[in-house]
Design an enzyme around this catalytic site. Structure first.
Site, PDB file in Angstrom:
ATOM      1  N   LYS A 187      18.190   0.047 -21.932  1.00  0.00           N
ATOM      2  CA  LYS A 187      18.505  -1.298 -21.772  1.00  0.00           C
ATOM      3  C   LYS A 187      17.824  -1.832 -20.815  1.00  0.00           C
ATOM      4  O   LYS A 187      17.423  -3.230 -20.810  1.00  0.00           O
ATOM      5  CB  LYS A 187      20.090  -1.235 -21.052  1.00  0.00           C
ATOM      6  N   CYS A 235       3.318   5.309   3.027  1.00  0.00           N
ATOM      7  CA  CYS A 235       4.360   5.357   3.823  1.00  0.00           C
ATOM      8  C   CYS A 235       4.194   6.724   4.345  1.00  0.00           C
ATOM      9  O   CYS A 235       3.749   6.942   5.156  1.00  0.00           O
ATOM     10  CB  CYS A 235       5.830   5.014   3.033  1.00  0.00           C
ATOM     11  N   TYR A 236       5.384   7.671   3.957  1.00  0.00           N
ATOM     12  CA  TYR A 236       5.230   9.049   4.170  1.00  0.00           C
ATOM     13  C   TYR A 236       3.771   9.534   4.116  1.00  0.00           C
ATOM     14  O   TYR A 236       3.550  10.675   4.805  1.00  0.00           O
ATOM     15  CB  TYR A 236       6.642   9.779   3.488  1.00  0.00           C
ATOM     16  N   HIS A 278       4.846  -0.135   0.933  1.00  0.00           N
ATOM     17  CA  HIS A 278       4.977   0.170  -0.267  1.00  0.00           C
ATOM     18  C   HIS A 278       4.132  -0.906  -1.424  1.00  0.00           C
ATOM     19  O   HIS A 278       4.900  -1.695  -1.854  1.00  0.00           O
ATOM     20  CB  HIS A 278       6.441   0.558  -0.847  1.00  0.00           C
ATOM     21  N   GLU A 297       3.400  -0.482  -4.234  1.00  0.00           N
ATOM     22  CA  GLU A 297       3.683  -0.370  -5.731  1.00  0.00           C
ATOM     23  C   GLU A 297       4.485  -1.078  -6.094  1.00  0.00           C
ATOM     24  O   GLU A 297       4.489  -1.525  -7.306  1.00  0.00           O
ATOM     25  CB  GLU A 297       3.997   1.244  -5.816  1.00  0.00           C
TER      26      GLU A 297
END
Length: 551
Positions: free
Chosen positions: A17, A380-381, A505, A507
């Protein structure tokens, strides 16, 4: 006044969906319409921010700092539109709002019920998107499957929407699955028939039925679904599994869905502008060579936990005409397993995460990339892991750590900001869009080609500025920071082909036709690092000493 397209699902969950909704958004935008998309999630959580990735997959962060369903990432990537927190509505949010109104006396002492109070709140939140974004059409995905008890208020709300907005202003699309019975060689329509029957019992007659299938299906199946679903034959769309998700808009367009939606909603159809999209898909399906990129994380069994990272890598590969093959490396595995996986990769990505489990493997990957000149991108991490590893093995800070992992560390190179101390989880992180000032001449600045950029964040811990001078003296420099200098946003190694860690982030902002510049630069270096098939000798690096701990 905007028009509405509601997408529901039947037979099984994860039927597609989200991709279908995103693809419909692409088709309508390609016709020059202003499009907004949103997801209605029936779960009782307020948002997915504290849910396990094993339960939910990745948490997608919007520009305004909302922690949302991963499907919003699909919506943004397909339509190239930034969404807001209004684009993801959960049962938890709806019930919290209704109960708060009841406590304030907004209902004037009336009995608060699912109908009309819960359904009215759902409809109000759908219409809020119209007020915020002023679209021509809103495409709304209803999470879950028809028949789920928690989804009933949402289905009732969208049923009422057609009555209130007018039949020509609302379109219902039902996505189902046609199972294949290997023993008889048949594709069965009975589950779809029952799913449509259940939807009609609620009061919703689908206008379009999209049938997902893994096997070729004939026109006789289409006719049967149309007969029992009481829709036109050209409103039954057969959607086989695609080679790439970005092909789905083209498949739906060829099946006539774009034209059907336009005509049903009372618009004259227009020729869609999909030429760039078609070229992009063709390049995705025929790359010149392949790159192997290691993705080192602790949730690698569920690939959806890192969905946006994988898509961003593929987008960057497209920019360089290469196919990116993800080598999934479990950071909780034994050192020998991690080393074996890293022997023949072109680059290493350590994505975002939380908690102490698996940090040994992530730091091993960071050290290997640093010592062997292999391109490294820490998100990040992943930045935190690189900082801790560098502090221990280059700066000689024995026991250096993050206070997230070891609150008693003698060298808290990663620490909470003072205003975050003592605050509980849940809505307390640095979330959403923040500015980053780049240092001229650095790899980061060259990648972006700009001096000031804006990126999305999701974290509480930061690089400790008390150690910044020591890092920079050793060659691990800050190449991006907040304009006030308070937060370290990007760090990179001077004497390395590409070793970059970012606090944000990137991405979340990558698009197939507009890949993120950091990923593009990373892949650009990675494709020159290692010939296909070549392996590196073992051992790769000495083990990084870390205390044993669990999440």
């Amino acid at each position: 006044m905007p028009k509405y397209v509601f997408v529901t699902g039947g037979v099984v969950s994860s039927v597609g969906k989200g991709i279908t909704t995103a693809a419909i958004g692409r088709l309508l935008k390609s016709r020059g319409l202003r499009v907004a998309l949103m997801k209605l999630d029936p779960y009782l959580n307020v948002d997915p921010g504290t849910m396990s990735p094993y339960q939910h997959g990745e948490v997608f962060v919007t520009e305004d700092g909302a922690e949302t369903d991963l499907d919003l990432g699909h919506y943004e990537r397909f339509t190239d539109e930034n969404l807001s927190r209004a684009s993801n509505v959960t049962t938890g949010q709806v019930y919290s709002a209704v109960i708060a109104k009841e406590r304030r006396g907004d209902y004037l002492g009336g009995t608060v019920q699912v109908i009309p109070h819960i359904t009215n709140e759902i409809k109000a939140r759908i219409r809020q998107v119209a007020e915020l974004h002023r679209p021509d059409v809103i495409v709304v995905e209803v999470g879950g499957t028809v028949g789920d008890i928690e989804g009933q208020p949402f289905l009732e709300a969208i049923r009422q929407m057609r009555r209130e907005e007018g039949r020509r202003n609302v379109l219902y699309i039902h996505v189902t699955f046609l199972p294949y019975i290997a023993s008889t060689g048949e594709v069965k329509t009975k589950p779809t028939q029952h799913s449509v029957k259940e939807l009609r019992a609620i009061g919703i007659q689908p206008d379009v039925i999209i049938c997902r299938t893994d096997h070729p299906v004939g026109d006789d199946v289409r006719a049967k679904v149309a007969l029992f679903g009481d829709v036109d034959e050209d409103a039954v769309i057969l959607l086989p599994t695609a080679e790439t998700i970005y092909e789905v808009p083209l498949m739906l367009e060829r099946a006539g869905l774009g034209r059907y939606v336009m005509e049903h909603l009372g618009w004259d159809d227009r020729d869609p502008d999909l030429a760039d999209w078609e070229r992009m898909v063709e390049r995705l399906k025929s790359p010149r060579r392949r790159l192997r990129i290691a993705l080192v994380g602790k949730y690698v069994e569920l690939h959806d936990a890192y969905l946006s990272v994988v898509e961003a890598l593929r987008h960057a590969g497209l920019a360089h005409d290469v196919a990116v093959e993800i080598v999934w490396v479990n950071s909780t595995a034994e050192r020998s397993e991690i080393e074996a996986a890293l022997r023949h990769v072109n680059g290493i990505v350590v994505p975002g995460g939380f908690g102490p489990r698996g940090v040994e493997g992530k730091m091993l990957a960071a050290r290997y990339a640093r010592e062997r000149g292999i391109p490294y991108l820490g998100l990040c991490y992943g930045l935190h892991m690189a900082v801790i590893e560098f502090a221990r093995n280059v700066l000689g800070l024995c026991g250096a750590n993050s206070t997230e992992i070891d609150p008693e560390t003698p060298h808290p190179v990663i620490d909470l900001m003072p205003d975050q101390r003592g605050v509980e989880m849940g809505g307390t992180m640095r979330l959403g869009r923040y500015p980053c000032q780049l240092v001229p001449g650095t790899k980061a600045a060259l990648a972006y080609g700009e001096s000031l950029v804006y990126e999305r964040h999701r974290h509480r811990w930061e690089v400790n500025n008390a150690y910044r001078e020591a890092f920079e003296a050793a060659g691990f420099v800050v190449s991006g920071q907040s304009p006030d200098g308070r937060y370290v946003e990007i760090m990179e190694l001077h004497d390395h082909p590409w070793f970059v860690g970012v606090q944000f982030h990137p991405e979340f902002k990558s698009r197939p036709n507009r890949p993120h510049p950091l990923f593009v630069a990373f892949i650009g270096v990675a494709k020159h690092v290692l010939r296909e098939g070549e392996q590196r000798p073992l051992p790769l690096a000495e083990p990084v000493a870390m205390p044993a701990a669990d999440d």
